[in-house]
Design an enzyme around this catalytic site. Structure first.
Site, short mmCIF file in Angstrom:
data_model
loop_
_atom_site.label_atom_id
_atom_site.label_comp_id
_atom_site.label_asym_id
_atom_site.label_seq_id
_atom_site.Cartn_x
_atom_site.Cartn_y
_atom_site.Cartn_z
N GLY A 1 -6.04 -6.39 -0.03
CA GLY A 1 -6.55 -5.40 0.91
C GLY A 1 -5.58 -4.23 1.03
N GLU A 2 -5.54 -3.61 2.20
CA GLU A 2 -4.66 -2.49 2.51
C GLU A 2 -5.07 -1.20 1.81
OE1 GLU A 2 -0.58 -3.40 1.68
OE2 GLU A 2 -0.58 -5.25 2.87
N GLY A 3 -5.98 -1.25 0.84
CA GLY A 3 -6.28 -0.10 0.00
C GLY A 3 -5.61 -0.16 -1.35
N ALA B 1 0.82 -1.21 0.00
CA ALA B 1 0.00 0.00 0.00
C ALA B 1 0.86 1.26 0.00
CB ALA B 1 -0.93 0.00 1.21
#
Length: 361
Positions: A326-328, A99
């Site tokens: 995930g994480e953005g 990220a």
């Protein structure tokens, strides 16, 4: 400090006039009508969000990674140890995660928010401690959170959104970290969409066939333990939404839902990341239906529940790279596309201004 109720009350529908104006302007640009596909829809949505055509450029962007742990981890639904959540928060703060690399690529700031990590974290630049609890209770045995905890996490997300907008962010991106959070996501998606557990539960960070079947059963057990019927959407309304969120959600789900609501109240677009963000957005839209107008789906996750959530929300993903990190990360990768959609509205000539002959009616 603005209360959650006041923020919910501040969410208004996107404005249809500027959206229609944006669509009409797109048809006058030097390109075939509709040739930019989904990007034309994005530009129109941005105009409706801002209440202006052309819409302002959605930059700079700010990523907020909400981190929390889950009591359901004790049921063996993830091959990763729970302490990885805290370790990854340290990695985000040190700038060493995917990220961080993607955020640097698109020029986005990164804020990491501890809303429920099951450890005390050392101070670090870019880390906000908004801890509501040291993780949730085990959703397979009863409610994961109290209503008060869910409300506190929602409020934390609202406040992070408000503060990022106050310092200049013009586009927010959701991020998450929490070992076992795909189990809670599947339960939330089941509850809000009425789909069966087997159809929305994925392999998360990589489980084998036996653990995958066990994970599906744990999702079913969590629904039963909390009085939520499988394959039957819960009744609408904020009170029901808060009950479901507290029952089977995570502290990061609640915070992301608040983050989305906060973005909508500030009339700023929010790019959703993957399945955790999709589950949280379902909760946000159940609490305040008009929030969905401020959401853009950054990507379609490889997790099956994500496509279900996006379909229920009526959102079309901008990219599909089979991501499941995930994480953005997916939201960050989509940000240049969102910015490009807005830039077209400012910089591309019309047929009249360029002296280009239109094809005619």
């Amino acid at each position: 400090m603005t209360s959650l109720g006041e923020t919910l009350g501040a969410v208004r529908p996107v404005e249809p006039g500027p959206m229609a104006e944006a669509r009409a302007h797109q048809d006058r640009l030097t390109k075939p009508s509709g040739s930019l596909g989904v990007l034309e829809d994005v530009a129109a949505r941005l105009a409706g969000i801002a209440g202006a055509c052309p819409p302002p450029l959605p930059a700079p962007a700010a990523l907020a990674i909400f981190a929390a742990d889950h009591g359901v981890h004790a049921q063996g639904v993830s091959p990763w140890p729970q302490e990885v959540t805290a370790q990854m928060v340290a990695n985000f703060a040190a700038g060493g995660a995917v990220a961080n690399a993607f955020a640097a690529q698109v020029g986005a700031s990164v804020t990491v928010v501890d809303v429920g990590v099951a450890a005390d974290l050392p101070p670090a630049e870019g880390l906000l401690v908004r801890k509501v609890a040291y993780g949730t209770a085990d959703l397979s045995q009863g409610p994961a959170m109290t209503r008060e905890q869910a409300t506190a996490a929602l409020t934390a997300g609202v406040e992070v959104a408000r503060d990022l907008v106050a310092v200049g962010a013009r586009c927010l991106v959701t991020g998450d970290m929490g070992i076992a959070n795909t189990t809670a996501s599947a339960a939330l998606i089941c509850a809000f969409t009425g789909r069966e557990a087997a159809g929305v539960t994925g392999r998360g960070t990589g489980v084998d066939d036996a653990m995958y079947q066990h994970k599906i059963e744990i999702v079913r057990r969590g629904l039963r333990a909390n009085g939520i019927a499988e394959a039957e959407a819960v009744p609408g309304g904020p009170d029901s939404a808060l009950r479901v969120l507290a029952a089977v959600g995570g502290l990061e789900h609640a915070a992301i839902a608040g983050f989305v609501i906060g973005a909508a109240a500030a009339r700023v677009p929010v790019i959703l990341d993957g399945v955790i963000a999709g589950a949280a957005a379902l909760a946000a839209s159940a609490l305040a239906p008009d929030t969905v107008g401020y959401c853009l789906a950054g990507h379609r996750s490889a997790e099956p529940g994500h496509a279900v959530a996006l379909s229920h929300l009526g959102l079309e993903p901008l990219i599909d790279l089979r991501l499941r990190l995930g994480e953005g990360t997916g939201g960050l990768l989509a940000h240049p596309l969102v910015s490009a959609a807005a830039r077209v509205m400012h910089e591309v000539a019309t047929f009249d201004s360029a002296g280009v002959t239109d094809k005619g009616d």
